[in-house]
Design a protein around this motif. Structure first.
Motif, mmCIF file in Angstrom:
data_model
loop_
_atom_site.group_PDB
_atom_site.id
_atom_site.type_symbol
_atom_site.label_atom_id
_atom_site.label_comp_id
_atom_site.label_asym_id
_atom_site.label_seq_id
_atom_site.Cartn_x
_atom_site.Cartn_y
_atom_site.Cartn_z
ATOM 1 N N THR A 170 0.574 -1.042 -0.262
ATOM 2 C CA THR A 170 -0.207 0.015 -0.416
ATOM 3 C C THR A 170 1.640 1.592 -0.276
ATOM 4 N N TRP A 171 0.490 2.676 0.151
ATOM 5 C CA TRP A 171 1.180 3.985 -0.382
ATOM 6 C C TRP A 171 1.713 4.301 1.114
ATOM 7 N N ARG A 172 1.225 3.270 2.318
ATOM 8 C CA ARG A 172 1.662 3.339 3.690
ATOM 9 C C ARG A 172 2.525 2.681 3.986
ATOM 10 N N SER A 173 2.776 1.779 3.483
ATOM 11 C CA SER A 173 3.876 0.469 3.178
ATOM 12 C C SER A 173 5.360 1.164 2.355
ATOM 13 N N ILE A 174 5.601 2.440 1.868
ATOM 14 C CA ILE A 174 6.588 2.990 0.911
ATOM 15 C C ILE A 174 7.653 3.335 2.174
ATOM 16 N N ILE A 175 6.408 4.505 3.599
ATOM 17 C CA ILE A 175 7.797 5.219 4.382
ATOM 18 C C ILE A 175 8.832 4.230 5.292
ATOM 19 N N PRO A 176 7.866 3.074 5.864
ATOM 20 C CA PRO A 176 8.812 2.000 6.387
ATOM 21 C C PRO A 176 9.890 1.190 5.570
ATOM 22 N N ALA A 177 9.162 0.673 4.331
ATOM 23 C CA ALA A 177 10.649 0.520 3.394
ATOM 24 C C ALA A 177 11.455 1.274 3.212
ATOM 25 N N THR A 178 10.685 2.369 2.980
ATOM 26 C CA THR A 178 12.542 3.617 3.231
ATOM 27 C C THR A 178 13.163 3.651 3.701
ATOM 28 N N ALA A 179 12.816 3.501 5.527
ATOM 29 C CA ALA A 179 13.732 3.649 6.146
ATOM 30 C C ALA A 179 14.522 2.540 6.278
ATOM 31 N N ALA A 192 5.765 -1.998 11.733
ATOM 32 C CA ALA A 192 4.744 -3.093 12.391
ATOM 33 C C ALA A 192 3.499 -2.227 12.986
ATOM 34 N N LEU A 193 3.552 -0.791 12.482
ATOM 35 C CA LEU A 193 2.164 -0.193 12.998
ATOM 36 C C LEU A 193 1.438 -0.249 11.830
ATOM 37 N N GLU A 194 1.928 -0.265 10.800
ATOM 38 C CA GLU A 194 1.590 -0.129 9.224
ATOM 39 C C GLU A 194 0.872 -1.760 8.885
ATOM 40 N N ILE A 195 1.126 -2.735 9.485
ATOM 41 C CA ILE A 195 0.284 -3.902 9.823
ATOM 42 C C ILE A 195 -0.239 -3.825 10.549
ATOM 43 N N ALA A 196 -0.708 -3.174 11.434
ATOM 44 C CA ALA A 196 -1.606 -3.182 12.888
ATOM 45 C C ALA A 196 -3.334 -2.470 12.377
#
Length: 114
Positions: A53-62, A110-114
């Protein structure tokens, strides 16, 4: 022009080598963290069920930033110059920055999965 008052006091100091084992310990710590980061990113990013999802991009980038910083820290730690205290301190700073980026990526994942 050539008097002793113009000399650089830092350049005149003798090279201060690291105590035995410091570099080896840092290299081990970097490789362990790099192995964990790559393993976690492989599972979370490619093998875990679910869609990106678009929210997955932030943790993937980190996580990618953490891996890049760890790679830079490993490169610095393997150089001969890193046996000097000043260079070693810079390498440790790169490593700490990579650990902070990794923890941020893990929390965001972890927050993205929750």
């Amino acid at each position: 022009m050539g008097n002793s008052d113009d000399t650089n006091p830092v350049a005149d100091q003798p090279r201060k080598p690291l105590p035995q084992g410091y570099r080896q310990g840092l290299i081990t710590a970097i490789t362990v963290l790099l192995g964990f980061s790559l393993g976690f990113f492989r599972f979370w990013g490619f093998e875990a069920p679910g869609m990106w999802t678009w929210r997955s991009i932030i943790p993937a980038t980190a996580l990618m930033v953490a891996v890049m910083l760890q790679t830079i820290a490993l490169y610095r730690a393997l150089r001969l110059e890193d046996d000097e205290e000043r260079e070693y301190r810079k390498t440790v700073a790169w490593f700490i920055a990579s650990a902070v980026a990794l923890v941020a990526g893990l929390i965001l994942a972890a927050l993205e999965i929750a």
